[in-house]
Motif scaffolding. Structure first.
Motif, mmCIF file in Angstrom:
data_model
loop_
_atom_site.group_PDB
_atom_site.id
_atom_site.type_symbol
_atom_site.label_atom_id
_atom_site.label_comp_id
_atom_site.label_asym_id
_atom_site.label_seq_id
_atom_site.Cartn_x
_atom_site.Cartn_y
_atom_site.Cartn_z
ATOM 1 N N ASP A 2 0.857 -1.181 0.000
ATOM 2 C CA ASP A 2 0.000 0.000 0.000
ATOM 3 C C ASP A 2 0.894 1.232 0.000
ATOM 4 O OD1 ASP A 2 -2.659 -1.309 0.318
ATOM 5 O OD2 ASP A 2 -1.773 -2.002 2.195
ATOM 6 N N PHE A 3 0.763 2.083 -1.037
ATOM 7 C CA PHE A 3 1.639 3.249 -1.132
ATOM 8 C C PHE A 3 1.096 4.218 -2.161
ATOM 9 C CE2 PHE A 3 6.005 5.136 -2.000
ATOM 10 C CZ PHE A 3 6.042 5.812 -0.781
ATOM 11 N N ALA A 4 1.371 5.522 -1.969
ATOM 12 C CA ALA A 4 0.794 6.543 -2.839
ATOM 13 C C ALA A 4 1.816 7.471 -3.482
ATOM 14 C CB ALA A 4 -0.224 7.381 -2.060
ATOM 15 N N LEU A 5 3.077 7.472 -3.040
ATOM 16 C CA LEU A 5 4.074 8.360 -3.643
ATOM 17 C C LEU A 5 4.709 7.708 -4.870
ATOM 18 C CD1 LEU A 5 5.853 9.906 -0.516
ATOM 19 C CD2 LEU A 5 3.803 10.693 -1.725
ATOM 20 N N GLU B 95 -6.222 2.866 -6.087
ATOM 21 C CA GLU B 95 -5.930 4.079 -5.334
ATOM 22 C C GLU B 95 -4.560 4.054 -4.660
ATOM 23 O OE1 GLU B 95 -7.614 6.908 -4.838
ATOM 24 O OE2 GLU B 95 -9.495 6.479 -5.834
ATOM 25 N N GLN B 96 -4.167 2.885 -4.096
ATOM 26 C CA GLN B 96 -2.934 2.875 -3.304
ATOM 27 C C GLN B 96 -2.148 1.581 -3.430
ATOM 28 O OE1 GLN B 96 -5.774 1.931 -1.931
ATOM 29 N NE2 GLN B 96 -5.263 0.238 -0.583
ATOM 30 N N GLU B 97 -2.413 0.792 -4.472
ATOM 31 C CA GLU B 97 -1.701 -0.477 -4.604
ATOM 32 C C GLU B 97 -0.413 -0.307 -5.416
ATOM 33 O OE1 GLU B 97 -2.649 -3.203 -3.060
ATOM 34 O OE2 GLU B 97 -4.536 -2.331 -2.353
ATOM 35 N N LEU B 98 0.689 -0.776 -4.867
ATOM 36 C CA LEU B 98 1.949 -0.892 -5.588
ATOM 37 C C LEU B 98 2.181 -2.377 -5.819
ATOM 38 C CD1 LEU B 98 4.608 0.362 -6.685
ATOM 39 C CD2 LEU B 98 5.573 0.012 -4.386
ATOM 40 N N VAL B 99 2.072 -2.815 -7.069
ATOM 41 C CA VAL B 99 2.176 -4.236 -7.409
ATOM 42 C C VAL B 99 3.622 -4.546 -7.751
ATOM 43 C CG1 VAL B 99 1.323 -6.084 -8.880
ATOM 44 C CG2 VAL B 99 -0.181 -4.156 -8.310
ATOM 45 N N TYR C 109 -8.742 8.473 -2.345
ATOM 46 C CA TYR C 109 -10.131 8.419 -1.893
ATOM 47 C C TYR C 109 -10.640 9.818 -1.515
ATOM 48 C CZ TYR C 109 -9.128 3.426 -1.656
ATOM 49 O OH TYR C 109 -8.749 2.131 -1.952
ATOM 50 N N GLY C 110 -10.060 10.828 -2.147
ATOM 51 C CA GLY C 110 -10.519 12.198 -1.953
ATOM 52 C C GLY C 110 -9.926 12.945 -0.781
ATOM 53 N N TRP D 87 0.438 5.396 3.759
ATOM 54 C CA TRP D 87 0.657 5.504 2.312
ATOM 55 C C TRP D 87 1.416 6.756 1.914
ATOM 56 C CZ3 TRP D 87 -5.254 5.339 1.073
ATOM 57 C CH2 TRP D 87 -5.813 4.158 1.582
ATOM 58 N N TRP D 88 1.290 7.801 2.694
ATOM 59 C CA TRP D 88 1.879 9.088 2.333
ATOM 60 C C TRP D 88 3.349 9.205 2.731
ATOM 61 C CZ3 TRP D 88 -3.213 8.337 3.325
ATOM 62 C CH2 TRP D 88 -4.126 8.862 2.407
#
Length: 492
Positions: free
Chosen positions: A84-87, A106-110, A139-140, A161-162
């Motif tokens: 799970d990650f967003a950057l 939204e936040q998956e790093l595969v 997710y807004g 995630w951030w």
């Protein structure tokens, strides 16, 4: 001749057993742990034991660069797995070899390693990344809080995630090392104990360690200019508190409350048993939020918690979570009552200690102040749904349920349950069903009906939680003195 035939047959059997064709092919790990509230949170196929998070942060631009090393064990044969990650990610290594990676949802790093991981295999995963956390929304929303002099990572049920890639679900707890390089004059606050602080060429590196298992949402990071206070409790427990230098009128009240952390840890230990971690404390950054959050060993407090003066009640609530929520963590988010019902009840115990209303009076006030047709009673604290996870009823009806349990089993069994539960499940995860079974075992009483009535039935219970007759409880409508203080701020 017969001997040779037997040897050939045995050899053939061994080859067949060892043949890759007979083994199950590695498969992709699930992109969620199966939590009904948040289906994509967490991931399947592996278990994390440790996060090593190494960061560089520039407060002027909110630029964050990082390398996170994850130590994990495969729980199945894995062809690929998610984090799970967003950057923005620049490189991923698995066991020292470059791995393919791609974002999803939204936040998956595969992550696809160069070679599949076998069940039971230990893996070292290195992720290099960079970004501006405050500019990233999922997710807004963003759980990264920008401050005038830096930023803060604090949020529930998600915040990781951030700032670091993870298996972001409370069911997979791990130990943490967090090391952050910041310009001289900026400080980095995180969980656990500060193990080193070194300055060179205009930059300072702060290295923090949390050596007890910690849920990812309880990992926190505060970057900015702080006044840091350090002390120890009577028993030698380190206490680290930090306050933004620009808190304005709220500063005095914040300090008057948070500086009592050591005293309150000792007081709560009398009810819940030994404090479970190697340090305690909290921090108050300059943010406009209203909530407090029980980050493990380092509680986050919004300045507005103290806008009306000192508030030890909120400190008690968040410190109670160090036992109920942090040491013993929920197994799934629907078990949120195990966190919030008991943390709110700790506030009731503190009110009683301060002579501002007994726990029974507060619980009965919850029951009598909400009429039977109040929508308050439609929320089930034992399974409130994702949209109701932090509803007022989870806290107040949840605490009333704790009082109902106390009335049903008696004080001796009740406090034995609180302490024994912590001892039996320390540093692990648990469910409401397990708690009920434990309470029944300790008290020797059947409790299914009580739990169903107070936690799972969308209606007001027929009797008040103290066990007093309904007519008496309805007649005694005097609001306890601590009620407004307990409810003037948000908790998590």
């Amino acid at each position: 001749m017969r001997t040779r035939t037997l040897l050939v047959a045995a050899a053939t059997a061994v080859l067949l057993l060892a043949s890759p064709a007979t083994a199950a092919a590695p498969a992709a790990g699930a992109d969620g742990v199966g939590d009904s509230y948040y289906p994509t949170y967490g991931n399947g196929g592996y278990d994390v034991s440790h996060y090593d998070i190494r960061l560089k942060y520039q407060p002027a631009t909110d630029r964050l660069e990082g390398t996170t090393t994850i130590l994990a064990t495969a729980t199945q044969d894995l062809s690929r797995f998610d984090l799970d990650f967003a950057l923005d990610v620049s490189e991923v290594l698995v066991n020292g070899r470059r791995a393919a990676f791609a974002g999803s949802g939204e936040q998956e790093l595969v992550v696809t390693p160069a070679a599949p991981l076998r069940k039971g295999e230990r893996a070292t995963v290195v992720v290099r990344y960079a970004g501006t956390p405050s500019a990233v929304k999922r997710y807004g929303f963003t759980a990264w809080l920008r401050t005038p002099d830096g930023g803060v990572a604090a949020g529930e049920p998600e915040a990781a995630w951030w700032w670091f890639p993870s298996n972001d679900h409370p069911s997979d707890k791990a130990t943490f090392d967090v090391s952050v390089l910041v310009p001289d004059g900026t400080q980095a606050i995180s969980n656990g104990v500060l193990v080193s602080q070194r300055s060179q060429l205009g930059w300072t590196r702060y290295s923090w360690r949390e050596d007890k298992p910690q849920a990812t949402y309880l990992a926190t990071l505060a970057l900015g200019r702080f006044d840091v206070t350090t002390s120890t409790t009577a028993g030698g427990l380190p206490v680290v508190n930090a306050y933004s230098r620009d808190l304005g009128d709220n500063e005095g009240a914040a300090r008057a409350s948070v500086e009592r952390t050591g005293e309150l840890v000792d007081w709560l230990s009398g009810y819940f048993g030994p404090y479970p971690f190697s340090s305690a404390g909290g921090y108050v950054p300059n943010v406009p939020t209203r909530f407090a959050l029980e980050n493990q060993t380092r509680v986050f407090y919004s300045p507005r918690q103290f806008a009306s003066g000192s508030n030890t009640s909120v400190v008690v609530h968040e410190l109670a979570h160090q036992w109920f929520g942090d040491s013993v963590s929920l197994q799934r988010w629907s078990d949120i009552w195990l966190n919030e019902g008991f943390a709110r009840y700790a506030q009731y115990l503190w009110s009683e200690h301060e002579g501002e209303g007994t726990a029974a009076e507060l619980a009965d006030w919850v029951w009598s102040s909400h009429p039977a047709d109040d929508p308050f009673w439609t929320v089930r604290p034992g399974d409130p749904g994702a949209e109701g996870q932090f509803d007022l009823a989870v806290y107040d009806r949840g605490a009333a349920a704790v009082q109902a349990l106390r009335a049903a089993v008696g004080d001796e069994s009740f406090f034995a349950i609180l302490r024994g539960w912590q001892s039996e499940h320390r540093y692990g995860n648990a469910t409401i069903a397990q708690f009920r079974a434990y309470a029944e075992r300790v008290s020797g009483k059947p409790l299914a009906e009580l739990f169903d009535t107070w936690l799972f039935t969308p209606a007001r219970p027929a009797a008040a939680p103290s066990g007093a007759p309904a007519a008496a409880s309805l007649a005694a409508k005097a609001e306890p003195r601590s009620w407004q203080k307990i409810h003037q701020v948000e908790h998590r």
